[in-house]
Design a protein around this motif. Structure first.
Motif, PDB file in Angstrom:
ATOM      1  N   ALA A 162       7.113  -0.937   5.406  1.00 59.45           N
ATOM      2  CA  ALA A 162       7.310  -0.875   3.956  1.00 59.45           C
ATOM      3  C   ALA A 162       7.463  -2.266   3.355  1.00 59.45           C
ATOM      4  N   TYR A 163       8.213  -3.139   4.049  1.00 56.17           N
ATOM      5  CA  TYR A 163       8.482  -4.476   3.506  1.00 56.17           C
ATOM      6  C   TYR A 163       7.215  -5.303   3.360  1.00 56.17           C
ATOM      7  N   TRP A 164       6.365  -5.319   4.392  1.00 56.14           N
ATOM      8  CA  TRP A 164       5.186  -6.188   4.330  1.00 56.14           C
ATOM      9  C   TRP A 164       4.105  -5.641   3.404  1.00 56.14           C
ATOM     10  N   ALA A 165       4.071  -4.326   3.199  1.00 58.41           N
ATOM     11  CA  ALA A 165       3.206  -3.782   2.152  1.00 58.41           C
ATOM     12  C   ALA A 165       3.728  -4.221   0.789  1.00 58.41           C
ATOM     13  N   ASN A 166       5.050  -4.251   0.668  1.00 61.57           N
ATOM     14  CA  ASN A 166       5.697  -4.709  -0.551  1.00 61.57           C
ATOM     15  C   ASN A 166       5.391  -6.177  -0.823  1.00 61.57           C
ATOM     16  N   VAL A 167       5.421  -6.989   0.241  1.00 63.25           N
ATOM     17  CA  VAL A 167       5.126  -8.421   0.106  1.00 63.25           C
ATOM     18  C   VAL A 167       3.711  -8.636  -0.417  1.00 63.25           C
ATOM     19  N   PHE A 168       2.752  -7.848   0.087  1.00 64.06           N
ATOM     20  CA  PHE A 168       1.374  -8.039  -0.365  1.00 64.06           C
ATOM     21  C   PHE A 168       1.235  -7.761  -1.858  1.00 64.06           C
ATOM     22  N   SER A 169       1.921  -6.747  -2.348  1.00 68.27           N
ATOM     23  CA  SER A 169       1.789  -6.406  -3.764  1.00 68.27           C
ATOM     24  C   SER A 169       2.331  -7.503  -4.671  1.00 68.27           C
ATOM     25  N   LEU A 170       3.285  -8.287  -4.175  1.00 66.67           N
ATOM     26  CA  LEU A 170       3.868  -9.351  -4.987  1.00 66.67           C
ATOM     27  C   LEU A 170       3.242 -10.715  -4.723  1.00 66.67           C
ATOM     28  N   ILE A 171       3.003 -11.035  -3.437  1.00 64.28           N
ATOM     29  CA  ILE A 171       2.576 -12.384  -3.065  1.00 64.28           C
ATOM     30  C   ILE A 171       1.116 -12.452  -2.621  1.00 64.28           C
ATOM     31  N   GLY A 172       0.631 -11.405  -1.956  1.00 61.31           N
ATOM     32  CA  GLY A 172      -0.724 -11.432  -1.408  1.00 61.31           C
ATOM     33  C   GLY A 172      -1.808 -11.620  -2.454  1.00 61.31           C
ATOM     34  N   CYS A 173      -1.531 -11.182  -3.675  1.00 56.41           N
ATOM     35  CA  CYS A 173      -2.517 -11.309  -4.763  1.00 56.41           C
ATOM     36  C   CYS A 173      -2.056 -12.333  -5.793  1.00 56.41           C
ATOM     37  N   ALA A 174      -1.342 -13.353  -5.351  1.00 51.87           N
ATOM     38  CA  ALA A 174      -0.764 -14.330  -6.278  1.00 51.87           C
ATOM     39  C   ALA A 174      -1.805 -14.957  -7.199  1.00 51.87           C
TER      40      ALA A 174
ATOM     41  N   ILE B 271      16.421  -6.309  -7.842  1.00 57.44           N
ATOM     42  CA  ILE B 271      16.282  -7.439  -8.766  1.00 57.44           C
ATOM     43  C   ILE B 271      14.824  -7.879  -8.871  1.00 57.44           C
ATOM     44  N   ILE B 272      14.146  -8.006  -7.722  1.00 57.25           N
ATOM     45  CA  ILE B 272      12.747  -8.447  -7.722  1.00 57.25           C
ATOM     46  C   ILE B 272      11.862  -7.419  -8.416  1.00 57.25           C
ATOM     47  N   GLY B 273      12.079  -6.135  -8.134  1.00 55.62           N
ATOM     48  CA  GLY B 273      11.276  -5.093  -8.764  1.00 55.62           C
ATOM     49  C   GLY B 273      11.402  -5.093 -10.273  1.00 55.62           C
TER      50      GLY B 273
ATOM     51  N   ARG C 218      -2.201  -5.078 -13.196  1.00 57.81           N
ATOM     52  CA  ARG C 218      -0.950  -4.374 -13.489  1.00 57.81           C
ATOM     53  C   ARG C 218      -0.725  -3.189 -12.559  1.00 57.81           C
ATOM     54  N   ILE C 219      -1.766  -2.804 -11.830  1.00 60.96           N
ATOM     55  CA  ILE C 219      -1.624  -1.735 -10.838  1.00 60.96           C
ATOM     56  C   ILE C 219      -0.670  -2.155  -9.711  1.00 60.96           C
ATOM     57  N   LEU C 220      -0.451  -3.459  -9.576  1.00 61.05           N
ATOM     58  CA  LEU C 220       0.398  -3.981  -8.513  1.00 61.05           C
ATOM     59  C   LEU C 220       1.848  -3.500  -8.626  1.00 61.05           C
ATOM     60  N   ILE C 221       2.314  -3.241  -9.844  1.00 55.94           N
ATOM     61  CA  ILE C 221       3.703  -2.809 -10.000  1.00 55.94           C
ATOM     62  C   ILE C 221       3.907  -1.419  -9.391  1.00 55.94           C
ATOM     63  N   ALA C 222       2.882  -0.575  -9.443  1.00 57.58           N
ATOM     64  CA  ALA C 222       2.981   0.749  -8.822  1.00 57.58           C
ATOM     65  C   ALA C 222       3.105   0.605  -7.310  1.00 57.58           C
ATOM     66  N   ALA C 223       2.303  -0.299  -6.746  1.00 56.19           N
ATOM     67  CA  ALA C 223       2.367  -0.545  -5.304  1.00 56.19           C
ATOM     68  C   ALA C 223       3.734  -1.083  -4.910  1.00 56.19           C
TER      69      ALA C 223
END
Length: 396
Positions: A14-26, A80-82, A160-165
Motif C-alpha cells: 500500500a505504501y509504495w503504491a501511495n508513493v507513486f501517486s505522489l512522487i512517481g509522477c512529479a 497530513i500529506i493526503g 487530478r486523478i492522482l488524488i483518488a489513487a
C-alpha cells in the motif's frame, strides 16, 4: 510470525503504491500545475534536500513522544500529506505556493522510510523475524503495477486523478499499520549527546553513503525526468508507465533473496556489486539509441537499487550500536534520497532546460561513474587498513 510478515508486506504494498501517486509522477503533476522543467528540478531537488532536516526531525520526534507508537506517527503523517495533496490538486494556487506545498509533501513522504525500516528491525530484535527484503520487494511490485495503471489513466484523465489513487492506497496503508503490533523507539541516554558525535563515529558508513549519494544523484534524475526521456525517444505517458513498471518490478527477485545473499557473500561485496550495476543501469539509459535500450537499462534496477536498499539497511542494523540505529537508518535516506536526489534533480533539470537532453544524460553518467570509482576506492582503503591491523597484531 507468518501473519506479521503478511501484514508488514501488505503495508509495503500500500505504501509504495501511495508513493507513486505522489512522487512517481512529479514531473507530470508539476508541469500540469504550470511549472517549467527547471522549476520541476528546483522543487524536487529542494524537496529531497528538505528530507535532510525533516527525516532526522521525525525520527527524533518518534523517540521523544513515548505516548505514540511509530505506527501512530506514520498514520498522522499519512493524513497530513493526503490533506495537503488534495489542496494542491484541486485548489487554484500561486506558483510559489504550489512549489512550497509540494516540497513539504514530498519531503514528508520520503521521511517515512527510516521509520518503516525501523519497525522491521525492531520486530527482528524482539524475536519476531520478518523478511524486510521480501516486503520491500513486494512494495516495488506494487509501485510497478501502480505505474502501469496510473500511466494508462493519465492518457485519459488529467493528473487530478492522482488524488483518488493516493486516497485509496492511503486508507489501505492506515488499515495495515493499525493491524500491526505497536513499536516504540528505544533510545538510551548517552553521556555525550549530539548528532555530530554519533554520525562521525561511523566514518566508513559515511564514505559508503557518499559514494552512493553520487550514484543516486544520477538515478534519481533519470527517474524524475523519465517522462522526458521516454518522450525524447518517441514514447508517451503509457510507455512511461511501462518503463516504470519494468524498473520497479525488477527489484522484487533481488530484494526477496537479499538476506541469503548477505549471509553468503557479505555486505561489503554486495554493496560493490550494486555500485557496478548502477553503472550498467544508468549507462544503458543515458546512452540508449532508442526506447528499447531505456527499458533494458530499467531491468537492472533490481541489481542496483534493489540490492543496495536491503543490504545497506542490514549493514546499519549489524554495525551500529543500538542507540544509533534510528540515526543510521535516517542517514541512509538523508544521503541518498535526500542529498543525492537533490543534487541530481536540480542540476539535471537545469542542464536539460538550458542545454538539452543529451547534456543532461552526460551529467548523469559523470555522477554515476564518479560514485562507482569512489565506492571501490573506499573498499580498497578499508582492505588496506585491515591488512595493516593484522600485521600490527602479528608483530605484537
Amino acid at each position: 510470525m507468518r501473519s506479521l510478515q503478511n501484514r508488514y508486506s501488505a503495508f509495503h504494498v500500500a505504501y509504495w503504491a501511495n508513493v507513486f501517486s505522489l512522487i512517481g509522477c512529479a514531473a507530470i503533476l508539476l508541469k500540469f500545475k504550470g511549472l517549467s522543467t527547471s522549476e520541476v528540478g528546483l522543487v524536487t531537488g529542494a524537496s529531497s534536500l528538505a528530507t535532510i532536516f525533516l527525516s532526522p526531525a521525525f525520527s527524533t520526534l518518534a523517540s521523544k513522544i513515548k505516548a505514540m507508537s511509530i505506527q501512530q506517527i506514520l498514520m498522522t503523517m499519512f493524513v497530513i500529506i493526503g490533506t495537503g495533496f488534495g489542496l494542491l490538486l484541486w485548489i487554484p494556487l500561486p506558483k510559489w505556493m504550489i512549489m512550497l506545498i509540494y516540497l513539504l509533501l514530498y519531503a514528508m513522504n520520503i521521511s517515512m522510510v527510516p521509520l518503516i525500516s525501523t519497525i522491521a528491525m525492531q520486530y527482528i530484535e524482539h524475536g519476531k523475524p520478518v523478511n524486510f527484503g521480501l516486503s520491500r520487494g513486494l512494495g516495488s511490485i506494487s509501485y510497478a503495477i501502480s505505474a502501469v495503471v496510473i500511466g494508462n489513466l493519465l492518457t485519459i484523465f488529467d493528473p487530478r486523478i492522482l488524488i483518488a489513487a493516493y486516497a485509496i492506497t492511503g486508507v489501505l496503508a492506515l488499515a495495515f499499520l493499525a493491524s500491526m503490533p505497536a513499536c516504540y523507539m528505544e533510545v538510551k541516554e548517552k553521556k555525550e549527546s549530539g548528532s555530530k558525535t554519533s554520525i562521525f563515529k561511523y566514518k566508513k558508513l559515511l564514505w559508503i553513503l557518499f559514494a552512493f549519494m553520487l550514484m543516486f544523484a544520477a538515478s534519481s534524475a533519470l527517474a524524475t525526468y523519465l517522462i522526458d526521456i521516454v518522450e525524447y525517444h518517441g514514447g508517451n505517458a503509457s510507455l512511461f508507465g511501462m518503463a516504470t513498471f519494468v524498473m520497479a518490478a525488477s527489484e522484487l527477485p533481488i530484494m526477496s533473496i537479499a538476506p541469503r545473499l548477505k549471509r553468503r557473500f557479505g555486505s561489503q561485496k554486495l554493496l560493490l556489486t550494486a555500485a557496478a550495476f548502477y553503472g550498467v543501469r544508468n549507462g544503458l539509459i543515458a546512452l540508449a539509441p532508442n526506447l528499447g535500450f531505456v527499458l533494458l537499462g530499467m531491468v537492472f534496477q533490481g541489481c542496483s537499487y534493489g540490492l543496495f536498499t536491503p543490504i545497506i539497511t542490514y549493514y546499519v542494523a549489524e554495525h551500529l550500536e543500538k542507540e544509533d540505529q534510528i540515526m543510521g537508518q535516517t542517514l541512509i535516506g538523508v544521503m541518498t534520497s535526500g542529498l543525492g536526489a537533490a543534487i541530481g534533480n536540480f542540476s539535471c533539470g537545469f542542464i536539460q532546460e538550458n542545454y538539452g537532453m543529451s547534456m543532461m544524460l552526460g551529467l548523469a553518467l559523470i555522477f554515476t561513474f564518479s560514485g562507482i570509482l569512489f565506492a571501490f576506492l573506499v573498499n580498497r582503503s578499508s582492505k588496506s587498513k585491515q591488512k595493516q591491523l593484522v600485521l600490527e597484531v602479528n608483530c605484537e
